[in-house]
Design an enzyme around this catalytic site. Sequence first.
Site, mmCIF file in Angstrom:
data_model
loop_
_atom_site.group_PDB
_atom_site.id
_atom_site.type_symbol
_atom_site.label_atom_id
_atom_site.label_comp_id
_atom_site.label_asym_id
_atom_site.label_seq_id
_atom_site.Cartn_x
_atom_site.Cartn_y
_atom_site.Cartn_z
ATOM 1 N N TYR A 178 0.685 -1.233 0.155
ATOM 2 C CA TYR A 178 0.026 -0.109 0.010
ATOM 3 C C TYR A 178 0.833 1.334 0.138
ATOM 4 O O TYR A 178 1.802 1.191 0.624
ATOM 5 C CB TYR A 178 -0.992 0.028 1.221
ATOM 6 C CG TYR A 178 -1.719 1.327 1.252
ATOM 7 C CD1 TYR A 178 -2.852 1.335 0.404
ATOM 8 C CD2 TYR A 178 -1.307 2.411 1.994
ATOM 9 C CE1 TYR A 178 -3.506 2.491 0.580
ATOM 10 C CE2 TYR A 178 -2.257 3.537 2.013
ATOM 11 C CZ TYR A 178 -3.194 3.630 1.280
ATOM 12 O OH TYR A 178 -4.013 4.673 1.264
ATOM 13 N N TRP A 225 1.267 5.681 -1.769
ATOM 14 C CA TRP A 225 0.769 6.746 -2.774
ATOM 15 C C TRP A 225 1.898 6.873 -3.682
ATOM 16 O O TRP A 225 1.629 7.481 -4.782
ATOM 17 C CB TRP A 225 0.813 8.051 -2.006
ATOM 18 C CG TRP A 225 -0.833 8.138 -1.441
ATOM 19 C CD1 TRP A 225 -1.538 7.734 -0.694
ATOM 20 C CD2 TRP A 225 -1.459 9.671 -2.107
ATOM 21 N NE1 TRP A 225 -2.724 8.209 -0.800
ATOM 22 C CE2 TRP A 225 -2.780 9.286 -1.576
ATOM 23 C CE3 TRP A 225 -1.155 10.511 -3.246
ATOM 24 C CZ2 TRP A 225 -3.668 9.968 -1.869
ATOM 25 C CZ3 TRP A 225 -2.214 11.279 -3.205
ATOM 26 C CH2 TRP A 225 -3.587 11.248 -2.689
HETATM 27 N N1 MGD Z 1 -1.592 8.607 12.554
HETATM 28 C C1 MGD Z 1 -2.000 8.507 11.323
HETATM 29 N N2 MGD Z 1 -1.276 7.459 10.307
HETATM 30 C C2 MGD Z 1 -1.765 7.697 9.153
HETATM 31 C C3 MGD Z 1 -2.888 8.693 8.550
HETATM 32 C C4 MGD Z 1 -3.215 9.569 9.609
HETATM 33 O O1 MGD Z 1 -4.072 10.409 9.576
HETATM 34 N N3 MGD Z 1 -2.713 9.360 10.872
HETATM 35 N N4 MGD Z 1 -3.268 8.806 7.349
HETATM 36 C C5 MGD Z 1 -3.177 7.493 6.603
HETATM 37 C C6 MGD Z 1 -3.440 7.701 5.167
HETATM 38 S S1 MGD Z 1 -4.922 8.585 4.662
HETATM 39 C C7 MGD Z 1 -2.585 7.332 4.222
HETATM 40 S S2 MGD Z 1 -2.913 7.628 2.583
HETATM 41 C C8 MGD Z 1 -1.149 6.697 4.531
HETATM 42 C C9 MGD Z 1 0.014 7.122 3.498
HETATM 43 O O2 MGD Z 1 1.034 6.224 3.499
HETATM 44 P P1 MGD Z 1 1.940 5.954 2.171
HETATM 45 O O3 MGD Z 1 1.379 6.270 0.828
HETATM 46 O O4 MGD Z 1 2.536 4.905 2.693
HETATM 47 O O5 MGD Z 1 2.938 7.321 2.562
HETATM 48 P P2 MGD Z 1 4.141 8.112 1.628
HETATM 49 O O6 MGD Z 1 4.769 8.828 2.381
HETATM 50 O O7 MGD Z 1 3.145 8.663 0.580
HETATM 51 O O8 MGD Z 1 4.722 6.973 1.028
HETATM 52 C C10 MGD Z 1 5.098 6.764 -0.354
HETATM 53 C C11 MGD Z 1 6.551 6.270 -0.367
HETATM 54 O O9 MGD Z 1 6.588 5.830 -1.880
HETATM 55 C C12 MGD Z 1 8.129 6.386 -2.128
HETATM 56 N N5 MGD Z 1 8.073 6.622 -3.625
HETATM 57 C C13 MGD Z 1 7.509 7.510 -4.542
HETATM 58 N N6 MGD Z 1 7.541 7.254 -5.516
HETATM 59 C C14 MGD Z 1 8.032 6.016 -5.841
HETATM 60 C C15 MGD Z 1 8.351 5.221 -6.971
HETATM 61 O O10 MGD Z 1 8.179 5.630 -8.113
HETATM 62 N N7 MGD Z 1 8.758 3.842 -6.579
HETATM 63 C C16 MGD Z 1 8.840 3.518 -5.337
HETATM 64 N N8 MGD Z 1 9.303 2.333 -5.327
HETATM 65 N N9 MGD Z 1 8.820 4.161 -4.350
HETATM 66 C C17 MGD Z 1 8.066 5.350 -4.419
HETATM 67 C C18 MGD Z 1 8.179 7.744 -1.252
HETATM 68 O O11 MGD Z 1 9.562 7.804 -1.339
HETATM 69 C C19 MGD Z 1 7.614 7.157 -0.043
HETATM 70 O O12 MGD Z 1 8.462 6.527 0.920
HETATM 71 O O13 MGD Z 1 -0.961 7.083 5.695
HETATM 72 C C20 MGD Z 1 -1.824 6.712 6.728
HETATM 73 N N10 MGD Z 1 -1.238 6.872 8.151
HETATM 74 N N1 MGD Z 2 -0.697 18.597 2.560
HETATM 75 C C1 MGD Z 2 -1.158 17.234 2.381
HETATM 76 N N2 MGD Z 2 -2.423 17.146 1.795
HETATM 77 C C2 MGD Z 2 -3.042 15.794 1.970
HETATM 78 C C3 MGD Z 2 -2.167 14.761 2.285
HETATM 79 C C4 MGD Z 2 -0.945 14.790 2.717
HETATM 80 O O1 MGD Z 2 -0.169 14.152 3.181
HETATM 81 N N3 MGD Z 2 -0.600 16.178 2.865
HETATM 82 N N4 MGD Z 2 -2.720 13.502 2.388
HETATM 83 C C5 MGD Z 2 -3.898 13.310 1.371
HETATM 84 C C6 MGD Z 2 -4.587 12.108 1.980
HETATM 85 S S1 MGD Z 2 -3.950 10.561 1.276
HETATM 86 C C7 MGD Z 2 -5.806 11.919 2.606
HETATM 87 S S2 MGD Z 2 -6.642 10.370 2.860
HETATM 88 C C8 MGD Z 2 -6.430 13.258 2.941
HETATM 89 C C9 MGD Z 2 -7.061 13.048 4.199
HETATM 90 O O2 MGD Z 2 -8.046 14.198 4.303
HETATM 91 P P1 MGD Z 2 -8.996 14.243 5.662
HETATM 92 O O3 MGD Z 2 -9.375 12.861 6.133
HETATM 93 O O4 MGD Z 2 -10.065 15.365 5.392
HETATM 94 O O5 MGD Z 2 -7.671 14.811 6.737
HETATM 95 P P2 MGD Z 2 -7.104 14.509 8.086
HETATM 96 O O6 MGD Z 2 -6.169 15.375 8.338
HETATM 97 O O7 MGD Z 2 -6.961 13.039 8.270
HETATM 98 O O8 MGD Z 2 -8.469 14.767 9.063
HETATM 99 C C10 MGD Z 2 -9.114 15.817 9.018
HETATM 100 C C11 MGD Z 2 -9.527 16.678 10.392
HETATM 101 O O9 MGD Z 2 -10.174 15.734 11.099
HETATM 102 C C12 MGD Z 2 -9.991 16.119 12.555
HETATM 103 N N5 MGD Z 2 -10.569 14.791 13.403
HETATM 104 C C13 MGD Z 2 -9.730 13.968 13.678
HETATM 105 N N6 MGD Z 2 -10.618 13.136 14.462
HETATM 106 C C14 MGD Z 2 -12.007 13.593 14.716
HETATM 107 C C15 MGD Z 2 -12.880 13.185 15.294
HETATM 108 O O10 MGD Z 2 -13.051 12.150 16.002
HETATM 109 N N7 MGD Z 2 -13.938 14.130 15.170
HETATM 110 C C16 MGD Z 2 -14.159 15.129 14.469
HETATM 111 N N8 MGD Z 2 -15.060 16.128 14.210
HETATM 112 N N9 MGD Z 2 -12.570 15.722 13.741
HETATM 113 C C17 MGD Z 2 -11.610 15.056 13.747
HETATM 114 C C18 MGD Z 2 -8.557 16.561 12.693
HETATM 115 O O11 MGD Z 2 -8.536 17.590 13.309
HETATM 116 C C19 MGD Z 2 -8.028 16.408 11.314
HETATM 117 O O12 MGD Z 2 -7.342 17.757 10.997
HETATM 118 O O13 MGD Z 2 -5.596 14.446 2.736
HETATM 119 C C20 MGD Z 2 -4.733 14.207 1.745
HETATM 120 N N10 MGD Z 2 -4.470 15.679 1.723
HETATM 121 MO MO MO Z 3 -4.914 8.833 2.435
#
Ligand code: MGD
Ligand code: MGD
Ligand code: MO
Length: 768
Positions: free
Chosen positions: A113, A115
């Site tokens: 998994y 991005w």
């Molecule tokens: N505590 C907490 N944890 C969370 C979240 C949260 O809200 N709170 N959010 C979650 C969410 S919504 C998401 S989507 C995940 C994201 O989790 P990930 O998608 O695993 O996070 P990234 O840092 O985007 O990791 C992508 C990796 O791919 C590498 N990469 C980039 N391009 C390439 C390529 O072409 N080939 C290869 N092999 N590698 C490449 C980058 O260097 C990077 O290390 O995290 C989750 N984890």
């Molecule tokens: N710059 C930047 N943008 C991103 C990403 C990134 O890594 N960097 N990641 C992307 C990805 S993969 C995703 S999935 C999206 C995620 O997009 P979202 O899910 O919208 O973002 P989050 O930051 O996980 O959560 C939004 C907010 O929810 C609030 N929250 C957390 N728990 C609770 C709760 O129990 N109740 C309420 N009411 N609020 C709560 C927190 O304050 C948090 O700031 O963002 C995307 N956009």
């Molecule tokens: Mo995500």
Amino acid sequence: MTTNKHALTANHWGVGVAHIENGKLVKISPHPDDPASSQLNDNVASSLNGSARVLHPSIRRSWLYNGPGRGDKDRGQDEFVRVSWEKANKLIAAEINRVRETYSNESIFAGSYGWASAGRFHHAQSQLKRFLNTQGGSVSSEGNYSYNAALVLMPHIMESFRVQVSKATRWSVIAEHTKLLVMFGGIAERNTQISDGGIARHRMASGFKKCADAGVKCINISPVRTDASKTLKSEWLPPKPGSDTAIMMGLAHTLLTENLHDKAFLEKYTTGFEHIRAYLLGEKDGIAKDANWASIQSGLDANRIKERARQMAASRTMISVAAGVQRTDYGEQPLWMAVTLASMLGQIGLPGGGYVIGYGVNGNIGNMERLFRWGTVPQGQNPIKTAVPVALIADLSLHPGKSYKYNGRLHKFPDTKLVWWAGGNPFHHHQDLNRLHRAFQKPDTIIVNEVNWTATAKRADIVLPVAAAHERLDFGGGKSDNALVPMPMVITPPGEAKTEYEIYSGIAEQLGNQDEFTEGRSISDWLKHIWRITQNNGKEHNIDLPDWDEFIQGDVITVPDPSPNQVFMADFRDDPIKNRLPTPSGKIELYSETIASFNLKSCPGHPTWFEPRDVAAGRGETYPLYLLSGQPKTRLHSQLDNGDYSKSHKIKDREPVLINPIDAKKRGIEHGDIVELFNDRGRCLAGAKVTDEIAQGCIFLWTGAWLDQDFNAPQNRDNHGNPNVLTHDERTSSLSQSPASHSALVDVQLYTEKLPKIRAHEPPSFRK
Ligand SMILES: Nc1nc2c(c(=O)[nH]1)N[C@H]1C(S)=C(S)[C@@H](COP(=O)(O)OP(=O)(O)OC[C@H]3O[C@@H](n4cnc5c(=O)[nH]c(N)nc54)[C@H](O)[C@@H]3O)O[C@H]1N2
Ligand SMILES: Nc1nc2c(c(=O)[nH]1)N[C@H]1C(S)=C(S)[C@@H](COP(=O)(O)OP(=O)(O)OC[C@H]3O[C@@H](n4cnc5c(=O)[nH]c(N)nc54)[C@H](O)[C@@H]3O)O[C@H]1N2
Ligand SMILES: [Mo]
């Protein structure tokens, strides 16, 4: 400075112009057509030219000398040895053969998994899967970390969540029709910098401005004030995290008892209201879910809850639920209850009314959709049908052969021997990283393809260096964007880095079936092939795209927006018979016979209130603060964390943690201090940002600081500020097995010892 006129490149955060000086990338500037471009561009050159870059195939010392599964030092603490591509390819081919012959392809896990990066052809996971499918297949993963509870729940009660997101009501419609916008979890503008696969133009800020100009009233129900854009001038109601379901029930109870619910809508478009009605009134459990009860659960004022319910019934109201709200214990419930509340208001399908889940998940939702599908690399057929929900990766390694429930069925974990990760960083994204660290000691072999030396790469046996987006020939096209972006190869990859395609071609050659993987095509042949598919799809919509050679030398191509005035569920409202939903009843299911038949304590047949687990277990006595850990403004997850923009926001080299002034004062913490966050699961250091933008009783640590564990410190303390050493790995419920990272209790104290140096941004040690 010499700038190559056509040096366009695409990232998940936008189209950029790559500036090259003496054969080196010096910066990415925004494309002139995107005035609201993302600052994440500023991480690229500084990170990718930095010392964390993986430059050579590298093998963990004790794996190389002792063999698979015979490491004499824990993964993450061993040294590496630099090897040639030829040696790496031979060893990997031999290991694939050993595992599939001794065990079976069920023992290869390539869920992988993550991005990765933008580009239609060099998509890391697609290439890895395509390759392994030519080798007998592998176990894959299912779902995501973003909105998994919705992916599993929604088909039972509404329709596919991905379809719902693509149909989100447009911001122009909200500005014109909505009177009241109620945002659970806000709609964080910082998150709209990105979109999966790319975003050519950032439109969210102007969407918010239109709403503000039109006088839309906004309520931000979130622990963080800045989860709602300043432009919206929202009323801020900070709840206890994880209490959204209770607040929605308090609102619903008010509607019900004041006879403000839309009975005709409920009758015509939904089933099962009588169950939720009985639950709200407390007919079975004796507990009325009224505003007073909701106030106790959430900390919000009961009268405000009642007033807001009346206001919602009296005006055109849009209920928005951030995806993050479901990344909590029992995260299915706020989703189901939002659908229920919106059904009671009866505005679903009306312009500017109803609900939308996931605004803010990326910059395109509610702003743009693609007119037709772009071409993709065919992945072939996977002979192995086993797929594990993404958030079960630690359990997969820790409990081979064990059963688990998922979406009403019983599944069994396979016995994993070989793990392959390309394009993701589980030591950023997964919860309870100390547990994952233990799980990562189990497999015989872990292969990681990476651009940078992430914490995951440092825990691998074989690390393969990968070319970054601007170092390969490709084209970009976001999954919900209307632009196609030429991505010429701007510079050659550093060191011995290669594209994923070249990597698998080399290994397939060792395995004797290279042609099956390449089909005899070069990278440029493949791109022409995929572009032709894109051209053909365009023709079906009367779009004439230029030929590849002209496109790759030119500028961004935009195609028309297919649905600028889209209203979510308007077709269903117009004709619920002809446009019946794909649920068993064809209607919105406020009670689901199917889910009820699964007999799950953690997800019964209708929306149900549960306290977050740590709270219910009384952990609040010891760890009184709610930890939130959403997406960082300064990077995409953990990507390029060692880049200039990401580093510029750190405090004494550590990730900032937001603390309310009252909580800080109680603990003698001042702005800029280094603090230690801790609970039973782990501990980490972070830099205190004392601010009233976070509610009292909550702290917020951004995700994505590269894990920097000190194996000599208590609980392998992380010195850099990664929240996932504190989060739990218990998932939302056994319905969807989704990550619940926002539900964790912690405490924080001033850190007064000598500050340890951050090593996360350095490569591991190498044997000379
Ligand atoms: N505590 C907490 N944890 C969370 C979240 C949260 O809200 N709170 N959010 C979650 C969410 S919504 C998401 S989507 C995940 C994201 O989790 P990930 O998608 O695993 O996070 P990234 O840092 O985007 O990791 C992508 C990796 O791919 C590498 N990469 C980039 N391009 C390439 C390529 O072409 N080939 C290869 N092999 N590698 C490449 C980058 O260097 C990077 O290390 O995290 C989750 N984890
Ligand atoms: N710059 C930047 N943008 C991103 C990403 C990134 O890594 N960097 N990641 C992307 C990805 S993969 C995703 S999935 C999206 C995620 O997009 P979202 O899910 O919208 O973002 P989050 O930051 O996980 O959560 C939004 C907010 O929810 C609030 N929250 C957390 N728990 C609770 C709760 O129990 N109740 C309420 N009411 N609020 C709560 C927190 O304050 C948090 O700031 O963002 C995307 N956009
Ligand atoms: Mo995500």
